[in-house]
Design an enzyme around this catalytic site. Structure first.
Site, PDB file in Angstrom:
ATOM      1  N   ARG A  94       0.851  -1.203   0.000  1.00  0.00           N
ATOM      2  CA  ARG A  94       0.000   0.000   0.000  1.00  0.00           C
ATOM      3  C   ARG A  94       0.883   1.249   0.000  1.00  0.00           C
ATOM      4  NH1 ARG A  94      -1.858   1.783   4.594  1.00  0.00           N
ATOM      5  NH2 ARG A  94      -2.477  -0.257   5.386  1.00  0.00           N
ATOM      6  N   TYR A  96     -16.702  16.329 -15.533  1.00  0.00           N
ATOM      7  CA  TYR A  96     -16.979  14.884 -15.554  1.00  0.00           C
ATOM      8  C   TYR A  96     -18.064  14.571 -14.510  1.00  0.00           C
ATOM      9  CZ  TYR A  96     -16.423   9.908 -14.833  1.00  0.00           C
ATOM     10  OH  TYR A  96     -16.676   8.574 -14.700  1.00  0.00           O
ATOM     11  N   ASP A 146      -7.533  18.322 -14.551  1.00  0.00           N
ATOM     12  CA  ASP A 146      -7.829  16.963 -15.000  1.00  0.00           C
ATOM     13  C   ASP A 146      -7.379  16.876 -16.466  1.00  0.00           C
ATOM     14  OD1 ASP A 146      -9.012  14.618 -15.976  1.00  0.00           O
ATOM     15  OD2 ASP A 146     -10.739  14.782 -14.621  1.00  0.00           O
ATOM     16  N   LYS A 181      -8.628   5.761 -19.171  1.00  0.00           N
ATOM     17  CA  LYS A 181      -8.912   6.251 -20.520  1.00  0.00           C
ATOM     18  C   LYS A 181      -7.663   6.131 -21.392  1.00  0.00           C
ATOM     19  CE  LYS A 181     -12.664   7.067 -18.248  1.00  0.00           C
ATOM     20  NZ  LYS A 181     -13.003   8.333 -17.635  1.00  0.00           N
TER      21      LYS A 181
HETATM   22  C1  LIG Z   1     -13.477   8.776 -16.338  1.00  0.00           C
HETATM   23  C2  LIG Z   1     -13.080  10.097 -15.862  1.00  0.00           C
HETATM   24  C3  LIG Z   1     -12.846  10.336 -14.499  1.00  0.00           C
HETATM   25  C4  LIG Z   1     -13.049   9.281 -13.439  1.00  0.00           C
HETATM   26  O1  LIG Z   1     -12.137   8.226 -13.579  1.00  0.00           O
HETATM   27  P1  LIG Z   1     -12.443   6.704 -13.160  1.00  0.00           P
HETATM   28  O2  LIG Z   1     -11.190   6.015 -13.576  1.00  0.00           O
HETATM   29  O3  LIG Z   1     -13.663   6.272 -13.896  1.00  0.00           O
HETATM   30  O4  LIG Z   1     -12.651   6.713 -11.689  1.00  0.00           O
HETATM   31  C5  LIG Z   1     -12.424  11.605 -14.131  1.00  0.00           C
HETATM   32  N1  LIG Z   1     -12.255  12.595 -15.030  1.00  0.00           N
HETATM   33  C6  LIG Z   1     -12.496  12.397 -16.354  1.00  0.00           C
HETATM   34  C7  LIG Z   1     -12.314  13.527 -17.311  1.00  0.00           C
HETATM   35  C8  LIG Z   1     -12.914  11.157 -16.811  1.00  0.00           C
HETATM   36  O5  LIG Z   1     -13.161  10.976 -18.113  1.00  0.00           O
END
Ligand SMILES: *Cc1c(COP(=O)(O)O)cnc(C)c1O
Length: 384
Positions: A53, A105, A177, A202
């Site tokens: 962890r 998001y 982000d 992603k």
């Molecule tokens: C999918 C996504 C998230 C969240 O991520 P997870 O891996 O699904 O928890 C946050 N910000 C953006 C822009 C996303 O596309």
């Protein structure tokens, strides 16, 4: 990182930085270390790995790579993008205020409104395409500026440099982000942001086969707190998930080039379709990419001039584009934001932000572009 990688270009670094030599076998790729715990030479010996962890060799190889690719210094890898978001939000205290972009998001919005508000954290939302929006929303207790760019699903661009300069003036931290652009296309830390984070689910992973997240910073003090949050809360990514993303990143440069090239071709096609009303694509409105993004990326949104049932029929008619949530994989996906990714946002608020029943979002993959266009063409024919 070995010194001979310092002056190499992104595509080379993405492939070689995460290679941790394994002396026993000469393995070319970094092994997956599943061990949860590590042998000590004496009680309390914390000179190496101790407990997974806290740190794990596979995860660490990835964290070092991400830190370098974002041109940061410290990176932390999490079990999801939202776990990474949570680690940043845990920098706040009751009474603190956050200014965020409104086209956010859906899951981040839900976490802000339905969970963090319970801890007396408050949020204001601004469009953010004009940096003045941020200036006007900042209060005495504002501690964090929250940017997503390009935004989701309308792919608006926020000027990171201008926004983080405003935040800095007020002593506020800026978090960006960078999920949609990836460090290959946009590096927020170079533009003045303090923290950059990702849903690695992603483009970083890139194959729709892992859920994970990352946080990167240059700031030593912020890093110490983020590392504590990661360890204390415990939403770390496992070694196999870390390895999948380490592998995905090796092809990030070539994938982002192809996602962008394919998306440009799909946009050119959409422009010729009379059923298409509006197209949302970074740089599409004629404004330049503000020199912050080097490529447009693979996301396109557009509206269809038709009623909800017809639009539903359209998104179910594609064969190469798979009807599914998420984005950023080698495979093309089609999404109806109002019924899928953004369904948790009340209809009035959604529509006010442009997420109407006619809106469709594409994650353009790296397949043959002719096949992608032919697929969309037959789906449009099916609703005429
Ligand atoms: C999918 C996504 C998230 C969240 O991520 P997870 O891996 O699904 O928890 C946050 N910000 C953006 C822009 C996303 O596309």
């Amino acid at each position: 990182m070995s010194d001979n990688m310092k002056d190499k270009k992104f595509a080379t670094k993405a492939i070689h930085l995460g290679r941790v030599p394994e002396d026993g076998t000469g393995s070319v790729t970094t092994p997956i270390y599943p061990s949860s715990t590590y042998r000590m030479d004496f009680p309390g010996d914390d000179s190496g790995y101790v407990y997974s962890r806290w740190s794990n060799p596979t995860r660490q190889a990835l964290e070092n790579t991400l830190a370098e690719l974002e041109n940061g210094k410290h990176a932390y890898f999490f079990s999801s993008g939202l776990a990474a978001v949570t680690a940043i939000l845990h920098l706040l205290r009751p009474g603190d205020h956050v200014v965020a972009v409104s086209d956010l998001y859906g899951g981040t919005h839900r976490l802000f409104e339905n969970l963090m508000r319970n801890f007396q954290i408050s949020f204001s939302y601004v469009e953010g395409t004009d940096p003045d929006d941020f200036e006007k929303a900042i209060k005495d207790n504002t501690k964090l500026l929250w940017i997503e760019t390009p935004t989701n699903p309308l792919l608006k661009l926020i000027n990171i440099k201008a926004a983080s300069a405003i935040a800095k003036k007020h002593g506020i931290i800026t978090a960006v982000d960078n999920t949609f652009a990836t460090p290959y296309i946009q590096r927020p830390l170079e533009l003045g942001a303090d923290i950059v984070h990702h849903s690695a689910t992603k483009y970083l992973g890139g194959h729709c086969d892992v859920v994970a997240g990352a946080v990167v910073t240059r700031d030593d003090q912020l890093a110490e707190k983020l590392r504590f949050n990661q360890y204390a809360v415990g939403a770390t990514a496992g070694p196999f998930d870390s390895w999948l993303v380490l592998r995905g990143i090796k092809t990030l440069a070539i994938r982002m080039e192809r996602h962008s090239a394919n998306a440009l071709k799909v946009v050119e096609f959409l422009k010729t379709v009379d059923l298409v009303e509006k197209i949302y694509f970074p740089g599409f409105d004629g404004k330049p990419l503000q020199n912050e993004m080097s490529l447009p990326g693979g996301m396109i949104s557009f509206t269809i001039k038709a009623d909800l049932d017809t639009v539903k029929k359209f998104v179910m008619a594609t064969e190469v584009f798979v009807l599914a949530e998420s984005l950023g994989g080698v495979e093309s996906l089609i999404n109806h934001p109002a019924l899928m990714t953004h369904s948790s946002i009340p209809k009035e608020i959604r529509e006010e932000h442009g997420v109407t029943d006619g809106l469709v979002r594409l994650s353009v993959g790296i397949e043959d572009p002719g096949d992608l266009i032919a697929d969309l063409k037959q789906a449009f024919e099916s609703i005429r």
